[in-house]
Design a protein around this motif. Structure first.
Motif, PDB file in Angstrom:
ATOM      1  N   THR A  58       0.832  -1.202   0.000  1.00  0.00           N
ATOM      2  CA  THR A  58       0.000   0.000   0.000  1.00  0.00           C
ATOM      3  C   THR A  58       0.870   1.257   0.000  1.00  0.00           C
ATOM      4  O   THR A  58       0.573   2.222  -0.720  1.00  0.00           O
ATOM      5  CB  THR A  58      -0.955   0.001   1.204  1.00  0.00           C
ATOM      6  N   SER A  68      -7.194   9.168  -3.383  1.00  0.00           N
ATOM      7  CA  SER A  68      -8.592   9.109  -3.834  1.00  0.00           C
ATOM      8  C   SER A  68      -8.808   7.979  -4.842  1.00  0.00           C
ATOM      9  O   SER A  68      -9.932   7.515  -5.020  1.00  0.00           O
ATOM     10  CB  SER A  68      -9.007  10.439  -4.458  1.00  0.00           C
ATOM     11  N   TYR A  69      -7.755   7.526  -5.465  1.00  0.00           N
ATOM     12  CA  TYR A  69      -7.846   6.405  -6.396  1.00  0.00           C
ATOM     13  C   TYR A  69      -7.725   5.071  -5.660  1.00  0.00           C
ATOM     14  O   TYR A  69      -8.437   4.115  -5.960  1.00  0.00           O
ATOM     15  CB  TYR A  69      -6.754   6.528  -7.462  1.00  0.00           C
ATOM     16  N   TYR A  71      -8.130   4.478  -2.259  1.00  0.00           N
ATOM     17  CA  TYR A  71      -9.003   4.255  -1.114  1.00  0.00           C
ATOM     18  C   TYR A  71     -10.243   3.427  -1.423  1.00  0.00           C
ATOM     19  O   TYR A  71     -10.627   2.585  -0.607  1.00  0.00           O
ATOM     20  CB  TYR A  71      -9.383   5.586  -0.465  1.00  0.00           C
ATOM     21  N   PRO A  72     -10.899   3.607  -2.564  1.00  0.00           N
ATOM     22  CA  PRO A  72     -12.049   2.733  -2.861  1.00  0.00           C
ATOM     23  C   PRO A  72     -11.676   1.255  -2.896  1.00  0.00           C
ATOM     24  O   PRO A  72     -12.464   0.409  -2.459  1.00  0.00           O
ATOM     25  CB  PRO A  72     -12.523   3.212  -4.234  1.00  0.00           C
ATOM     26  N   PHE A  73     -10.497   0.924  -3.357  1.00  0.00           N
ATOM     27  CA  PHE A  73     -10.057  -0.471  -3.344  1.00  0.00           C
ATOM     28  C   PHE A  73      -9.852  -0.955  -1.914  1.00  0.00           C
ATOM     29  O   PHE A  73     -10.205  -2.082  -1.573  1.00  0.00           O
ATOM     30  CB  PHE A  73      -8.759  -0.649  -4.143  1.00  0.00           C
ATOM     31  N   GLN A  74      -9.282  -0.101  -1.069  1.00  0.00           N
ATOM     32  CA  GLN A  74      -9.095  -0.473   0.331  1.00  0.00           C
ATOM     33  C   GLN A  74     -10.441  -0.627   1.032  1.00  0.00           C
ATOM     34  O   GLN A  74     -10.592  -1.446   1.926  1.00  0.00           O
ATOM     35  CB  GLN A  74      -8.249   0.578   1.058  1.00  0.00           C
ATOM     36  N   GLY A  75     -11.418   0.144   0.619  1.00  0.00           N
ATOM     37  CA  GLY A  75     -12.755   0.035   1.193  1.00  0.00           C
ATOM     38  C   GLY A  75     -13.418  -1.304   0.905  1.00  0.00           C
ATOM     39  O   GLY A  75     -14.288  -1.750   1.659  1.00  0.00           O
ATOM     40  N   LEU A  76     -12.995  -1.950  -0.152  1.00  0.00           N
ATOM     41  CA  LEU A  76     -13.536  -3.269  -0.476  1.00  0.00           C
ATOM     42  C   LEU A  76     -13.149  -4.322   0.554  1.00  0.00           C
ATOM     43  O   LEU A  76     -13.801  -5.362   0.660  1.00  0.00           O
ATOM     44  CB  LEU A  76     -13.056  -3.713  -1.856  1.00  0.00           C
ATOM     45  N   SER A  77     -12.106  -4.040   1.329  1.00  0.00           N
ATOM     46  CA  SER A  77     -11.665  -5.026   2.324  1.00  0.00           C
ATOM     47  C   SER A  77     -12.768  -5.308   3.340  1.00  0.00           C
ATOM     48  O   SER A  77     -12.917  -6.453   3.782  1.00  0.00           O
ATOM     49  CB  SER A  77     -10.397  -4.557   3.021  1.00  0.00           C
TER      50      SER A  77
END
Length: 102
Positions: A58, A68-69, A71-77
């Motif tokens: 990360t 901002s690009y 963080y949405p992927f990290q939110g999928l966790s």
């Protein structure tokens, strides 16, 4: 975005999710055998190793991409951990819609 960057994002995400599940299993093992056994130590070591991999991946990705690009992927966790906890750990998913809380 290149295929390699997307691959590293997915590896970071999956290693974080796997670490959470492994650490949960390690803590479940302490109920019966306590903290001083090989199973607990090996699971905690594996979980910490996976967390470390996720952390440094990360950090490396943050050097190249905006937060901002990424963080949405990290939110999928959160979604993956919830679903895999239900499937792998056999945890019960409940939700009380009357209270608007899950």
């Amino acid at each position: 975005m290149s295929f390699l960057a997307f691959f590293l994002i997915v590896v970071s995400l999956l290693s974080f999710v796997a670490a959470q599940l492994i650490l949960k299993r390690a803590m479940e093992a302490t109920r019966t055998t306590g903290f001083r056994n090989a199973q607990f130590v090996s699971k905690v070591t594996g979980g910490i190793l996976l967390m470390t991999i996720s952390f440094f991946l990360t950090l490396g990705l943050l050097q190249r991409f905006d937060l901002s690009y990424l963080y949405p992927f990290q939110g999928l966790s959160v979604i993956f951990i919830t679903l895999l906890a239900a499937v792998v750990l056999k945890e019960k998913l409940t939700c009380d819609w009357r209270l608007a809380r899950c």
